[in-house]
Motif scaffolding. Sequence first.
Motif, mmCIF file in Angstrom:
data_model
loop_
_atom_site.group_PDB
_atom_site.id
_atom_site.type_symbol
_atom_site.label_atom_id
_atom_site.label_comp_id
_atom_site.label_asym_id
_atom_site.label_seq_id
_atom_site.Cartn_x
_atom_site.Cartn_y
_atom_site.Cartn_z
ATOM 1 N N TYR A 92 16.407 54.821 85.497
ATOM 2 C CA TYR A 92 16.399 55.561 86.812
ATOM 3 C C TYR A 92 17.984 56.149 86.843
ATOM 4 N N TYR A 93 18.770 55.420 86.359
ATOM 5 C CA TYR A 93 20.267 55.589 86.641
ATOM 6 C C TYR A 93 20.688 56.254 85.390
ATOM 7 N N ALA A 96 22.805 59.488 86.328
ATOM 8 C CA ALA A 96 24.180 59.039 86.720
ATOM 9 C C ALA A 96 25.100 58.674 85.688
ATOM 10 N N CYS A 232 25.428 49.992 87.644
ATOM 11 C CA CYS A 232 24.556 51.128 87.392
ATOM 12 C C CYS A 232 24.030 51.606 88.843
ATOM 13 N N ASP A 233 23.922 50.792 90.024
ATOM 14 C CA ASP A 233 23.837 51.558 91.072
ATOM 15 C C ASP A 233 25.147 51.976 91.755
ATOM 16 N N TYR A 236 24.897 55.157 90.335
ATOM 17 C CA TYR A 236 23.626 55.843 90.866
ATOM 18 C C TYR A 236 24.121 56.515 92.294
ATOM 19 N N TRP A 239 26.817 59.445 92.073
ATOM 20 C CA TRP A 239 25.911 60.673 91.525
ATOM 21 C C TRP A 239 25.206 61.358 92.574
ATOM 22 N N LYS A 240 24.223 60.478 93.345
ATOM 23 C CA LYS A 240 23.589 61.250 94.471
ATOM 24 C C LYS A 240 24.438 61.945 95.354
#
Length: 243
Positions: A92-93, A96, A232-233, A236, A239-240
């Motif tokens: 999911y990342y 990102a 990773c988060d 993420y 990036w969002k």
Amino acid sequence: LESLSIPEGVTEIWEGAFGGCSSLRTLILPSTLESVGMSCCSGNDNMTIYFRGTMRDWGVLDTSLNNGDLLNAPIHFAQSVAGFTDVADFDYYADAVQWAVNAGVTTGTGATTFSPSAVVTRAQAVTFLWRAAGSPEPVSASSPFTDVTDPSAYYYKAVLWAAEQGITGGVGNNAFGLDNTLTYDQIFTFLCRAAGDTADGADWSAAAVNWANANGLTDGLSFSAKDECPRCDLGYCLWKQMV
């Protein structure tokens, strides 16, 4: 249960592990997997497999009897992202991470590793945010924090900039808390202030999470406010907000 990602390092799935999970649609398997017990996914004929290993790795996987639902499922083999062997295109990342490399936010932790699940320090988090903002020069060259004293440190300008922008005031007693582990509510607070917003409320942590939810930063994430935020988060969420 509709989607499941088994982490790297797991080598064996026991007999009947997901038998009867008829709603399971996505199963991500680690490249370290060596054997699968019989009837692992019995009763599921609508599942798609994502395998972090190669086609050859899949071919030598030790599978037992009655594993037709697993072996006959559509399978996708991982394609690396940004040259990192530990980031797959179906993560999911993934987008990102590619953005973070292209934008100069990070080059990873090694030549071929991003280390997505490694925890992040406050110094690293502010540096990521500073780079994502274009690495602006701070107005002052003097640090307001007693633990930020080395002008040659990779985080020095980032911390000074963040303090000047009101993104962070440190952890108290004139300290920034360089090596303190970053939590989700802290990065949400940083991002909120960087966006020029204010997360109002008596409970700053809950207010930060509410702001992040309202601005779509948490879509697809599973977390608690005080959990340690992995690389990773962090990427993420940046990036969002930035893209």
